[in-house]
Design a protein around this motif. Sequence first.
Motif: not given
Length: 106
Positions: A24-39
Motif C-alpha cells: 500500500c506504500f511507496a518504495d520510500d514511504a515513512v511510518v511514524l509510530d510510537e516515536r519510531h520511524e520505519h522507512r
Amino acid sequence: MKLPTPIASYFASETTDPQAVARCFADDAVVLDERHEHRGRAAIAAWNRAGVAKYAFSTEPLSADTAGARTTVTAKVSGNFPGSPARLRFAFTVAGHLITRLEIAS
C-alpha cells in the motif's frame, strides 16, 4: 465510510498480511509510530508484523477527514496493550495510488 483505495487496502490487510500492507506504500514511504520511524516497504512490513505479534490488535475506523493529499482516520484500536481500547489518529499522505507517509498518534 469511503476511504481512498490505498488506505482502505491498508486497513483491510493490517492484521493479516504484512506484505499486503507494505504494498500500500511507496518504495520510500515513512511510518511514524510510537516515536519510531520505519522507512521503506521492507521496514514497514517488519513494523506491521511485529505490531500484530506484540499487540494482537484490531482496528475499527470511526471517521475520516480528507484535505488534499492528507486523510486523517480516527479509529478505535483494541488489543493486548495498556489502555485498550484506545482512539488513535492515523494521518495518511497519499500520492497517486500509494501511501507516502503515515503518522499514528493518540
